[in-house]
Design an enzyme around this catalytic site. Sequence first.
Site, PDB file in Angstrom:
ATOM      1  N   LYS A   1      -4.895   1.110  -2.762  1.00 61.82           N
ATOM      2  CA  LYS A   1      -4.314   2.443  -2.593  1.00 61.82           C
ATOM      3  C   LYS A   1      -4.618   3.324  -3.814  1.00 61.82           C
ATOM      4  CE  LYS A   1       0.321   4.296  -1.989  1.00 61.82           C
ATOM      5  NZ  LYS A   1       1.736   4.030  -1.777  1.00 61.82           N
TER       6      LYS A   1
ATOM      7  N   LYS B   1      -1.332   6.402  -9.175  1.00 65.60           N
ATOM      8  CA  LYS B   1      -1.135   7.248 -10.350  1.00 65.60           C
ATOM      9  C   LYS B   1      -1.531   6.540 -11.629  1.00 65.60           C
ATOM     10  CE  LYS B   1       2.958   9.489  -8.560  1.00 65.60           C
ATOM     11  NZ  LYS B   1       4.411   9.454  -8.475  1.00 65.60           N
TER      12      LYS B   1
ATOM     13  N   LYS C   1       5.228  -6.243  -7.381  1.00 69.69           N
ATOM     14  CA  LYS C   1       5.630  -5.668  -8.672  1.00 69.69           C
ATOM     15  C   LYS C   1       6.033  -6.745  -9.670  1.00 69.69           C
ATOM     16  CE  LYS C   1       6.597  -0.881  -7.830  1.00 69.69           C
ATOM     17  NZ  LYS C   1       7.554   0.209  -7.890  1.00 69.69           N
TER      18      LYS C   1
END
Length: 331
Positions: free
Chosen positions: A198, A201, A116
């Site tokens: 993955k 969203k 991140k």
Amino acid sequence: MIKYKKKIVFSAIQPSGNATLGNYLGAIKNWRDMQDEYDCIFALADLHAITVRQKPKELKENVIRNYALFIACGIEPEKCNFFIQSHVTAHSQLAWILNCHTQIGELSRMTQFKDKSKQHTENINAGLFTYPCLMAADILLYDTNFVPVGRDQKQHVEIARNIAQRFNSTYGETFILPEPLIPKLGAKIMSLKNPEKKMSKSSLDEDSTIFILDKPDLIIKKIKRAVTDSESSVKFTENETTGINNLIVIYSCITNKTFLEIEIEFENKGYGFFKNKVAEAIIEKFSSIQKKFDLLIKDKDFLEKCQKESTRKASEKASITLSRIYEKIGL
Ligand code: TRP
């Protein structure tokens, strides 16, 4: 008669954005299926969501929509305790205490932090770094035995366990040591366009992610565009991350058919045929959820009542744990 106490399960998910097929198969469906066997506590982790910058109005809207959507997916507020993390103040309070009992060294080893902070170079805030302490607080406040999570969150449950263990050995038995529960299948649904990644969203390529609220036409379009390799038989190849494996996993999770059954069902049938069936299965599953969602999202009174009641129940339990901890550390 001896009454056996059910084991306690806690899990949470971030409410940013709309929930995806990956969230459904990797988390929501498993949560739903645990509600009878365990004493389940589930949360929307809005405090975790603000470790990356959110638009306030959107965040609020997303929390309400996801709350309704999860209920539509079968999370039953009468059966489990389903609440919003920031509504139960003990989470932030315990997080601070755990911050003071966690080493910078161990937080630096967290792969999610490393990832991140590469993605958000403009906002590498302290919350992103101490994210695992808040997550440990979530888990430890409820004397949790099991934490169902996807494989990418396993490291976070392990650090929660380490923090708890160290705390216990310093101050005496305080915390139950939690264990991760990683479902074998479906824990990780991959992007339809890049099966190495993955399903997310926030992917920039709209075709890579199916959302639970996507309409049938859109689901068909996205599945049709999903990448598959050059071979054309519907066969699962072990230890590889291919597009066809991902579609087989999706189909298997939705229909509860085994890989072998699927291979037999689609023997001598091409990818086009298989993809149609995958899309149909998803549409069938999501259309009833969408109908329930449309009704629930209009019923603000019901949603508010559920939230209030679950906040009350969670706060009650969390404050007991918190007093126990305050006592131990001399606060
Ligand atoms: N970090 C988790 C995720 O992004 C969400 C989460 C927050 C969580 N608190 C938790 C998961 C406690 C399990 C237990 O998916």
